[in-house]
Structure formats: C-alpha cells, structure tokens
Design a protein around this motif. Structure first.
Motif, PDB file in Angstrom:
ATOM      1  N   GLY A   1      47.641  52.542  44.210  1.00 49.24           N
ATOM      2  CA  GLY A   1      47.363  51.618  43.123  1.00 49.24           C
ATOM      3  C   GLY A   1      48.456  51.529  42.077  1.00 49.24           C
ATOM      4  O   GLY A   1      48.511  50.559  41.318  1.00 49.24           O
ATOM      5  N   THR A   2      49.309  52.544  42.017  1.00 47.72           N
ATOM      6  CA  THR A   2      50.378  52.542  41.005  1.00 47.72           C
ATOM      7  C   THR A   2      51.776  52.497  41.630  1.00 47.72           C
ATOM      8  O   THR A   2      52.771  52.610  40.908  1.00 47.72           O
ATOM      9  N   ARG A   3      51.831  52.319  42.945  1.00 49.75           N
ATOM     10  CA  ARG A   3      53.143  52.341  43.613  1.00 49.75           C
ATOM     11  C   ARG A   3      53.977  51.106  43.285  1.00 49.75           C
ATOM     12  O   ARG A   3      55.172  51.198  43.044  1.00 49.75           O
ATOM     13  N   LYS A   4      53.337  49.949  43.258  1.00 49.25           N
ATOM     14  CA  LYS A   4      54.050  48.699  42.975  1.00 49.25           C
ATOM     15  C   LYS A   4      53.323  47.972  41.846  1.00 49.25           C
ATOM     16  O   LYS A   4      52.539  47.052  42.081  1.00 49.25           O
ATOM     17  N   LEU A   5      53.602  48.427  40.630  1.00 48.10           N
ATOM     18  CA  LEU A   5      52.941  47.833  39.473  1.00 48.10           C
ATOM     19  C   LEU A   5      53.509  46.440  39.202  1.00 48.10           C
ATOM     20  O   LEU A   5      54.714  46.213  39.310  1.00 48.10           O
ATOM     21  N   ARG A   6      52.635  45.521  38.849  1.00 45.78           N
ATOM     22  CA  ARG A   6      53.039  44.141  38.585  1.00 45.78           C
ATOM     23  C   ARG A   6      52.722  43.766  37.152  1.00 45.78           C
ATOM     24  O   ARG A   6      51.816  44.300  36.536  1.00 45.78           O
ATOM     25  N   LEU A   7      53.530  42.818  36.647  1.00 42.01           N
ATOM     26  CA  LEU A   7      53.278  42.321  35.301  1.00 42.01           C
ATOM     27  C   LEU A   7      51.925  41.617  35.237  1.00 42.01           C
ATOM     28  O   LEU A   7      51.176  41.755  34.274  1.00 42.01           O
ATOM     29  N   ILE A   8      51.618  40.848  36.285  1.00 40.54           N
ATOM     30  CA  ILE A   8      50.291  40.263  36.442  1.00 40.54           C
ATOM     31  C   ILE A   8      49.561  41.113  37.471  1.00 40.54           C
ATOM     32  O   ILE A   8      49.825  41.004  38.669  1.00 40.54           O
ATOM     33  N   PRO A   9      48.674  42.016  37.030  1.00 42.43           N
ATOM     34  CA  PRO A   9      48.103  43.005  37.944  1.00 42.43           C
ATOM     35  C   PRO A   9      47.153  42.401  38.971  1.00 42.43           C
ATOM     36  O   PRO A   9      46.501  41.383  38.720  1.00 42.43           O
ATOM     37  N   THR A  10      47.122  43.044  40.128  1.00 39.33           N
ATOM     38  CA  THR A  10      46.119  42.711  41.136  1.00 39.33           C
ATOM     39  C   THR A  10      44.771  43.277  40.694  1.00 39.33           C
ATOM     40  O   THR A  10      44.680  44.002  39.693  1.00 39.33           O
ATOM     41  N   ARG A  11      43.720  42.962  41.447  1.00 45.04           N
ATOM     42  CA  ARG A  11      42.397  43.479  41.085  1.00 45.04           C
ATOM     43  C   ARG A  11      42.353  45.000  41.145  1.00 45.04           C
ATOM     44  O   ARG A  11      41.758  45.648  40.288  1.00 45.04           O
ATOM     45  N   GLY A  12      43.000  45.568  42.178  1.00 44.08           N
ATOM     46  CA  GLY A  12      43.026  47.022  42.282  1.00 44.08           C
ATOM     47  C   GLY A  12      43.782  47.663  41.135  1.00 44.08           C
ATOM     48  O   GLY A  12      43.331  48.659  40.551  1.00 44.08           O
ATOM     49  N   GLN A  13      44.934  47.090  40.800  1.00 46.66           N
ATOM     50  CA  GLN A  13      45.702  47.612  39.676  1.00 46.66           C
ATOM     51  C   GLN A  13      44.937  47.456  38.373  1.00 46.66           C
ATOM     52  O   GLN A  13      44.980  48.338  37.509  1.00 46.66           O
ATOM     53  N   SER A  14      44.221  46.358  38.221  1.00 40.64           N
ATOM     54  CA  SER A  14      43.438  46.135  37.003  1.00 40.64           C
ATOM     55  C   SER A  14      42.350  47.198  36.845  1.00 40.64           C
ATOM     56  O   SER A  14      42.110  47.688  35.737  1.00 40.64           O
ATOM     57  N   LEU A  15      41.686  47.554  37.958  1.00 36.58           N
ATOM     58  CA  LEU A  15      40.635  48.576  37.896  1.00 36.58           C
ATOM     59  C   LEU A  15      41.212  49.931  37.506  1.00 36.58           C
ATOM     60  O   LEU A  15      40.624  50.653  36.684  1.00 36.58           O
ATOM     61  N   ILE A  16      42.356  50.280  38.095  1.00 34.55           N
ATOM     62  CA  ILE A  16      42.979  51.561  37.769  1.00 34.55           C
ATOM     63  C   ILE A  16      43.431  51.579  36.316  1.00 34.55           C
ATOM     64  O   ILE A  16      43.210  52.560  35.590  1.00 34.55           O
TER      65      ILE A  16
ATOM     66  N   MET B   1      42.205  49.855  33.901  1.00 42.16           N
ATOM     67  CA  MET B   1      41.012  49.887  33.057  1.00 42.16           C
ATOM     68  C   MET B   1      40.473  51.306  32.944  1.00 42.16           C
ATOM     69  O   MET B   1      40.094  51.764  31.849  1.00 42.16           O
ATOM     70  N   GLY B   2      40.435  52.035  34.073  1.00 45.21           N
ATOM     71  CA  GLY B   2      39.968  53.416  34.049  1.00 45.21           C
ATOM     72  C   GLY B   2      40.881  54.318  33.237  1.00 45.21           C
ATOM     73  O   GLY B   2      40.420  55.115  32.408  1.00 45.21           O
ATOM     74  N   LEU B   3      42.181  54.178  33.441  1.00 44.49           N
ATOM     75  CA  LEU B   3      43.133  54.988  32.685  1.00 44.49           C
ATOM     76  C   LEU B   3      43.090  54.637  31.201  1.00 44.49           C
ATOM     77  O   LEU B   3      43.188  55.518  30.344  1.00 44.49           O
ATOM     78  N   GLY B   4      42.949  53.347  30.909  1.00 47.72           N
ATOM     79  CA  GLY B   4      42.864  52.923  29.516  1.00 47.72           C
ATOM     80  C   GLY B   4      41.621  53.453  28.828  1.00 47.72           C
ATOM     81  O   GLY B   4      41.652  53.812  27.641  1.00 47.72           O
ATOM     82  N   PHE B   5      40.526  53.500  29.565  1.00 48.20           N
ATOM     83  CA  PHE B   5      39.285  54.032  28.999  1.00 48.20           C
ATOM     84  C   PHE B   5      39.454  55.491  28.599  1.00 48.20           C
ATOM     85  O   PHE B   5      39.059  55.891  27.498  1.00 48.20           O
ATOM     86  N   VAL B   6      40.063  56.296  29.478  1.00 50.23           N
ATOM     87  CA  VAL B   6      40.266  57.706  29.161  1.00 50.23           C
ATOM     88  C   VAL B   6      41.274  57.862  28.021  1.00 50.23           C
ATOM     89  O   VAL B   6      41.073  58.661  27.102  1.00 50.23           O
ATOM     90  N   ARG B   7      42.348  57.071  28.080  1.00 47.20           N
ATOM     91  CA  ARG B   7      43.391  57.194  27.055  1.00 47.20           C
ATOM     92  C   ARG B   7      42.888  56.776  25.671  1.00 47.20           C
ATOM     93  O   ARG B   7      42.983  57.543  24.707  1.00 47.20           O
ATOM     94  N   ASP B   8      42.346  55.563  25.589  1.00 48.90           N
ATOM     95  CA  ASP B   8      41.961  55.023  24.281  1.00 48.90           C
ATOM     96  C   ASP B   8      40.565  55.464  23.841  1.00 48.90           C
ATOM     97  O   ASP B   8      40.333  55.683  22.651  1.00 48.90           O
ATOM     98  N   GLY B   9      39.643  55.583  24.799  1.00 46.34           N
ATOM     99  CA  GLY B   9      38.262  55.889  24.444  1.00 46.34           C
ATOM    100  C   GLY B   9      37.969  57.358  24.267  1.00 46.34           C
ATOM    101  O   GLY B   9      36.964  57.721  23.646  1.00 46.34           O
ATOM    102  N   ILE B  10      38.833  58.226  24.812  1.00 47.72           N
ATOM    103  CA  ILE B  10      38.577  59.663  24.711  1.00 47.72           C
ATOM    104  C   ILE B  10      39.742  60.384  24.031  1.00 47.72           C
ATOM    105  O   ILE B  10      39.600  60.918  22.934  1.00 47.72           O
TER     106      ILE B  10
END
Length: 275
Positions: A67-82, A84-93
C-alpha cells in the motif's frame, strides 16, 4: 468443536466451548522440549494460535508494503484507506495527546501497537481462523511490557534523576502520608498498569471467542443432531451468532484503540511537567 451426525448413528452430544480451545496441540517443531511443571514443553512449538498470529503479522506487513510502495499524489482507494488509518493514529491519538514533537517521536510505536492489536483481534471473526491472536496471554503481555518500557523510558528521558522520586513521592503531599501514598503509587503506577493492559485485551477477546463458538456450535447441534423441534432453535442461535460477530468486529477495533490510547496516556503522564 464440530459436530457430525451421520445417518443411522446416535446423535453426538453438544460440546460447549472451553478453555481447551486456547491450548491446541503443537503442529510444528514438537521437538526439542524442556521440562515444565506439567511435563515436557516444546521450545519452538507452533500450534494453531501461533500460526494465526504469524499469518496476521504477515498480512499486515504485506498490506503496508504494497500500500505504500508506490504512493501517488492522487491516491488509489487502497492508499486512501491506509492513509486514513495512519492519519487517525497520528492525529487522533499521538499528536492529540502528546503534541506535535513528542507525538511524532512516539508515533512509530503507537502506530505499530494499534495495527498489530487490530490485526490479531480481527482473526477471531475470520472464517477458517476463528480465534484471535490476542486471546492468549503471550501477545497482550508482550505489548503491555513494550508500553510499560516506553512509559519508563519517556519518564527517565524527560526527567532524569527525578522521575521515580516524583512518581513515588508526589510533591505537595505531607511527608507523614508517604507511608500510605508511596505503596499505592508503586502498586498503581508500576505494577497494575501492565497487568490491566494485558488482562483487558486478553479477556475481551477470550470471552468473545467463547460466545461465538457457543452460538455457532449450538446452531450446528440444533440443526443436525438434536432432532424433533430443536432445529427451529437454530434460527435464533444463528441470528445471535451473526449479531455477535458484528459486535466482535466493533470490540476488535475498540480494543485496539483503547490499548493504543492508554499507551499514549501513560507516556503523556511520564512526560508531564510535574514529574
């Protein structure tokens, strides 16, 4: 736990779930062994629960690598989910409780704990696996010790020479009360925290497994073995089984969040200026 009712044979009795589910036989590396209190114990023995843990860890690593091997400026659905999860832990916790600087410093640890607990919790509701990797004490205990070590490290790093003194002898307390306060602080701060972290996670997933097995084993028994009007009861037990599966999904996410946020809170307390 599976019940089979063959034609022309006596129906098998109902076998409820038990704690034996959490101690399955060794599948791989039964040798060598070491003496143990109940006999010989394999040193590197791998049973079904260990395999579930290894599978969960492998899938988690694979998801993040791909999911993080080929990051895009316009993320795919899989990249968006990852993200979102990382952002939740980073910003929310992490950053929300520790601030920008300390949040980023401890972010790798908190992120690893959250997603590891989540992945191993979810194996309890995946068909074919059907048991959470966190329902046996090993993983919860290791993660609780990691959180405990991070708490001690953060306190000593932030307040060298004063962390233990201020934790055990809180400023502002009359010296005569230290006879009562200090043992309470030792128990609550340095003993009960890793114990409660361990037991909270393990017991929630252990009970969840027992309840799911109870509902689905009862469905199998009523439908295929009980006879008479008992198959009608299988409708109710099956409905409860599916409802409890959804509930276990929520519990899996919630317990991952609780474990990660308590780890962060403990680090926050160690970094507090009053120490």
């Amino acid at each position: 736990m599976t019940l089979l009712a063959a034609a022309g044979t006596e129906p098998e009795p109902f076998h409820p779930p038990s704690l034996a589910d959490f101690f399955p036989p060794v599948i791989l590396f039964a040798e060598p062994t070491i003496p143990w209190f109940d006999g010989e114990s394999p040193i590197f023995g791998i049973n079904r629960i260990i395999l579930v843990r290894l599978l969960a860890a492998a899938v988690l690593i694979l998801v993040f690598v791909l999911g993080t091997r080929k990051l895009r400026l316009i993320p795919t659905r899989g990249q968006s989910l990852i993200e979102m999860g990382l952002g939740f832990v980073r910003d929310g916790i992490a950053i929300d409780l520790l601030g920008e600087k300390d949040g980023k410093r401890f972010l790798p640890l908190i992120t690893t704990i959250f997603f590891m607990v989540l992945a191993m919790n979810l194996t309890g509701i995946i068909p074919g696996l059907n048991i959470a990797g966190t329902s046996v004490i090993g993983v919860p205990l290791v993660l609780a010790l990691v959180a405990y070590i991070a708490f001690i490290y953060a306190g000593i790093k932030k307040h060298p020479g004063a962390f233990f003194k201020n934790a055990l002898f809180p400023p502002g307390v009359p010296k005569a009360l230290y006879v009562i306060v200090t043992p309470i602080e030792v128990l609550s701060t340095f003993i009960l925290r890793p114990i409660t972290l361990t037991l909270r996670l393990m017991m929630n997933l252990l009970v969840g497994h027992l309840m799911l097995v109870l509902f689905f084993a009862a469905t199998h028994f009523f439908l295929l073995s009980a006879g008479g009007l008992f198959p009608l009861l299988s409708v109710g037990t099956l409905a409860f089984g599916f409802a409890f599966t959804v509930f276990e999904l929520l519990v899996s996410v919630l317990q991952a969040y609780v474990f990660a946020i308590l780890t962060t809170v403990y680090i926050q307390l160690a970094l507090a200026e009053e120490h």
